[in-house]
Design a protein around this motif. Structure first.
Motif, mmCIF file in Angstrom:
data_model
loop_
_atom_site.group_PDB
_atom_site.id
_atom_site.type_symbol
_atom_site.label_atom_id
_atom_site.label_comp_id
_atom_site.label_asym_id
_atom_site.label_seq_id
_atom_site.Cartn_x
_atom_site.Cartn_y
_atom_site.Cartn_z
ATOM 1 N N SER A 88 -1.214 23.460 -15.011
ATOM 2 C CA SER A 88 -2.247 23.645 -16.031
ATOM 3 C C SER A 88 -2.734 22.343 -16.670
ATOM 4 C CB SER A 88 -1.744 24.588 -17.135
ATOM 5 O OG SER A 88 -0.611 24.032 -17.770
ATOM 6 N N VAL A 89 -2.031 21.242 -16.413
ATOM 7 C CA VAL A 89 -2.430 19.945 -16.970
ATOM 8 C C VAL A 89 -2.815 19.045 -15.795
ATOM 9 C CG1 VAL A 89 -1.737 17.967 -18.395
ATOM 10 C CG2 VAL A 89 -0.808 20.249 -18.871
ATOM 11 N N GLY A 90 -4.088 19.087 -15.431
ATOM 12 C CA GLY A 90 -4.564 18.383 -14.251
ATOM 13 C C GLY A 90 -4.362 16.881 -14.279
ATOM 14 N N SER A 91 -4.199 16.307 -15.467
ATOM 15 C CA SER A 91 -4.007 14.856 -15.552
ATOM 16 C C SER A 91 -2.578 14.443 -15.208
ATOM 17 C CB SER A 91 -4.369 14.368 -16.959
ATOM 18 O OG SER A 91 -3.524 14.994 -17.913
ATOM 19 N N SER A 92 -1.673 15.394 -15.087
ATOM 20 C CA SER A 92 -0.285 15.091 -14.723
ATOM 21 C C SER A 92 -0.107 15.390 -13.227
ATOM 22 C CB SER A 92 0.686 15.939 -15.559
ATOM 23 O OG SER A 92 2.016 15.523 -15.313
ATOM 24 N N SER A 93 0.101 14.318 -12.447
ATOM 25 C CA SER A 93 0.195 14.500 -10.997
ATOM 26 C C SER A 93 1.052 13.419 -10.357
ATOM 27 C CB SER A 93 -1.199 14.486 -10.368
ATOM 28 O OG SER A 93 -1.797 13.219 -10.530
ATOM 29 N N ILE A 94 1.433 13.682 -9.115
ATOM 30 C CA ILE A 94 2.199 12.728 -8.315
ATOM 31 C C ILE A 94 1.496 12.604 -6.963
ATOM 32 C CG2 ILE A 94 4.409 12.273 -7.166
ATOM 33 C CD1 ILE A 94 5.730 13.998 -9.354
ATOM 34 N N ALA A 95 1.115 11.374 -6.618
ATOM 35 C CA ALA A 95 0.480 11.129 -5.319
ATOM 36 C C ALA A 95 1.542 11.166 -4.226
ATOM 37 C CB ALA A 95 -0.217 9.778 -5.326
ATOM 38 N N TYR A 96 1.138 11.649 -3.049
ATOM 39 C CA TYR A 96 2.070 11.683 -1.918
ATOM 40 C C TYR A 96 1.325 11.393 -0.620
ATOM 41 C CZ TYR A 96 0.246 16.296 -0.612
ATOM 42 O OH TYR A 96 -0.579 17.325 -0.225
ATOM 43 N N ASP A 97 2.097 11.037 0.395
ATOM 44 C CA ASP A 97 1.573 10.844 1.746
ATOM 45 C C ASP A 97 2.174 11.907 2.645
ATOM 46 O OD1 ASP A 97 0.037 8.518 1.272
ATOM 47 O OD2 ASP A 97 1.845 7.263 1.398
ATOM 48 N N LEU A 98 1.420 12.283 3.659
ATOM 49 C CA LEU A 98 1.876 13.283 4.626
ATOM 50 C C LEU A 98 1.719 12.684 6.016
ATOM 51 C CD1 LEU A 98 2.862 16.265 4.529
ATOM 52 C CD2 LEU A 98 0.511 16.923 5.046
ATOM 53 N N LYS A 99 2.753 12.844 6.841
ATOM 54 C CA LYS A 99 2.684 12.414 8.235
ATOM 55 C C LYS A 99 2.742 13.646 9.126
ATOM 56 C CE LYS A 99 4.559 7.749 8.049
ATOM 57 N NZ LYS A 99 5.698 6.872 8.473
ATOM 58 N N TYR A 100 1.905 13.607 10.157
ATOM 59 C CA TYR A 100 1.817 14.671 11.154
ATOM 60 C C TYR A 100 2.220 14.073 12.496
ATOM 61 C CZ TYR A 100 -0.903 17.503 14.542
ATOM 62 O OH TYR A 100 -1.322 18.242 15.617
ATOM 63 N N ASP A 101 3.369 14.500 13.000
ATOM 64 C CA ASP A 101 3.876 13.979 14.270
ATOM 65 C C ASP A 101 3.934 12.448 14.239
ATOM 66 O OD1 ASP A 101 4.939 14.536 16.832
ATOM 67 O OD2 ASP A 101 3.002 14.165 17.781
ATOM 68 N N GLY A 102 4.326 11.899 13.074
ATOM 69 C CA GLY A 102 4.474 10.456 12.919
ATOM 70 C C GLY A 102 3.222 9.712 12.498
ATOM 71 N N ALA A 103 2.063 10.375 12.493
ATOM 72 C CA ALA A 103 0.802 9.714 12.124
ATOM 73 C C ALA A 103 0.415 10.073 10.694
ATOM 74 C CB ALA A 103 -0.313 10.126 13.080
ATOM 75 N N LEU A 104 0.001 9.078 9.923
ATOM 76 C CA LEU A 104 -0.401 9.298 8.541
ATOM 77 C C LEU A 104 -1.678 10.142 8.482
ATOM 78 C CD1 LEU A 104 0.410 8.556 5.635
ATOM 79 C CD2 LEU A 104 -1.112 6.588 5.820
ATOM 80 N N VAL A 105 -1.667 11.159 7.619
ATOM 81 C CA VAL A 105 -2.821 12.031 7.422
ATOM 82 C C VAL A 105 -3.597 11.528 6.208
ATOM 83 C CG1 VAL A 105 -3.581 14.399 6.947
ATOM 84 C CG2 VAL A 105 -1.534 14.007 8.344
ATOM 85 N N ASP A 106 -4.906 11.366 6.353
ATOM 86 C CA ASP A 106 -5.753 10.965 5.228
ATOM 87 C C ASP A 106 -6.122 12.220 4.442
ATOM 88 O OD1 ASP A 106 -7.584 10.018 3.410
ATOM 89 O OD2 ASP A 106 -8.927 9.122 4.904
ATOM 90 N N LEU A 107 -5.439 12.440 3.329
ATOM 91 C CA LEU A 107 -5.655 13.647 2.523
ATOM 92 C C LEU A 107 -6.802 13.507 1.529
ATOM 93 C CD1 LEU A 107 -1.911 14.587 1.927
ATOM 94 C CD2 LEU A 107 -3.523 15.668 3.506
ATOM 95 N N SER A 108 -7.436 12.331 1.462
ATOM 96 C CA SER A 108 -8.560 12.148 0.549
ATOM 97 C C SER A 108 -9.843 12.755 1.119
ATOM 98 C CB SER A 108 -8.768 10.662 0.252
ATOM 99 O OG SER A 108 -9.198 9.979 1.418
ATOM 100 N N THR A 109 -9.782 13.190 2.363
ATOM 101 C CA THR A 109 -10.913 13.801 3.053
ATOM 102 C C THR A 109 -10.361 14.824 4.037
ATOM 103 O OG1 THR A 109 -12.884 13.322 4.367
ATOM 104 C CG2 THR A 109 -10.939 12.019 4.858
ATOM 105 N N THR A 110 -11.208 15.476 4.794
ATOM 106 C CA THR A 110 -10.718 16.325 5.876
ATOM 107 C C THR A 110 -10.413 15.415 7.057
ATOM 108 O OG1 THR A 110 -12.015 18.228 5.147
ATOM 109 C CG2 THR A 110 -11.253 18.245 7.421
ATOM 110 N N ASP A 111 -9.145 15.302 7.396
ATOM 111 C CA ASP A 111 -8.717 14.432 8.497
ATOM 112 C C ASP A 111 -8.572 15.285 9.755
ATOM 113 O OD1 ASP A 111 -7.962 12.183 9.878
ATOM 114 O OD2 ASP A 111 -6.082 11.875 8.785
ATOM 115 N N VAL A 112 -9.098 14.787 10.871
ATOM 116 C CA VAL A 112 -9.099 15.545 12.126
ATOM 117 C C VAL A 112 -8.377 14.747 13.210
ATOM 118 C CG1 VAL A 112 -10.523 16.636 13.892
ATOM 119 C CG2 VAL A 112 -11.282 16.650 11.503
ATOM 120 N N PHE A 113 -7.438 15.387 13.865
ATOM 121 C CA PHE A 113 -6.736 14.814 15.008
ATOM 122 C C PHE A 113 -7.275 15.498 16.260
ATOM 123 C CE2 PHE A 113 -4.149 13.981 11.394
ATOM 124 C CZ PHE A 113 -3.500 12.782 11.647
#
Length: 155
Positions: A88-113
């Motif tokens: 409920s408090v959108g200003s409280s957040s934690i950034a994270y990275d996601l890897k798909y089969d070892g490759a970094l996913v760009d979550l700031s946009t729609t990333d396509v493999f």
């Protein structure tokens, strides 16, 4: 009667004279299109220790199936653009990275493999999360969440 016999013999001889000496048979089978994706979460996915740094921690297994003659794509879209956001408090957040089969996913946009080759695929791939832990006293109490949508499509 002799005339009847003569007609019968003539009939047999003429039928044999026009019989084929070869024949063909066409055999055909059809394989239906298969394209599917299944995301199986690990227990960690719903109990992330936000105060503890995670590095390439497995949060899910992605099972991809495709028999497309033109290959396939897998796309990723994050509802919160790669952030675990307070309920409920959108200003409280934690950034994270996601890897798909070892490759970094760009979550700031729609990333396509893209997997461009024709193949019959039934494969499992890991999804892994990384983030810097934040002490609980530095976060607003409550639940933090992001929804990542994976989509598989034929090229």
């Amino acid at each position: 009667m002799k005339v009847l016999k003569a007609l019968f013999v003539t009939s047999l001889l003429s039928t044999s004279a026009f019989a084929a000496t070869t024949g063909t048979l066409t055999l055909t089978g059809t394989v239906p299109a298969i394209i599917s994706i299944e995301v199986t979460p690990e227990a960690l996915a719903s109990t992330l220790p936000l105060d503890t740094t995670q590095t390439d921690s497995k949060v899910a297994t992605v099972t991809e199936k495709s028999n497309s003659v033109s290959g396939y794509t897998v796309s990723f879209q994050s509802a919160n653009l790669g952030n675990l956001v307070h309920e409920s408090v959108g200003s409280s957040s934690i950034a994270y990275d996601l890897k798909y089969d070892g490759a970094l996913v760009d979550l700031s946009t729609t990333d396509v493999f893209t997997f461009p080759s024709a193949a019959s695929v039934n494969v499992d791939k890991d999804l892994e999360i990384s983030y810097t832990g934040v002490a609980h006293e530095n976060l607003v109490q409550g639940s933090y969440e992001d929804v990542v949508t994976l989509e598989i499509a034929v090229n």
